[in-house]
Design a protein around this motif. Structure first.
Motif: not given
Length: 72
Positions: A21-27, A29
């Motif tokens: 959850k600490h990564f963006s959704e672009n990184e 999914k």
């Protein structure tokens, strides 16, 4: 992007998903989550798979293809 399938032990799944959850959704999914099934349970859960395997067992060996003849 790459797709990776993992089996995550229940003892760390909370920590693992916290990390993701600490990564963006672009990184990263999360495409799907489900309880792990062993190979047999998984194959039996696929609609029509058991019937397909039974039908394939009845085919004569002469109709089979050896690994070296498969077009990968």
């Amino acid at each position: 992007m790459k797709t990776v399938t993992l089996v995550i032990d229940d003892s760390i799944d909370e920590k693992f998903f916290w990390l993701l959850k600490h990564f963006s959704e672009n990184e990263v999914k999360i495409l799907e989550q489900f309880e792990y099934l062993n190979d047999d349970e998984y194959l039996r859960s696929v609609n029509g798979m058991v019937e397909s395997i039974k039908k394939a067992r009845d085919e004569p060996l002469e109709k089979g293809v050896s690994l070296d003849k498969l077009d990968w």
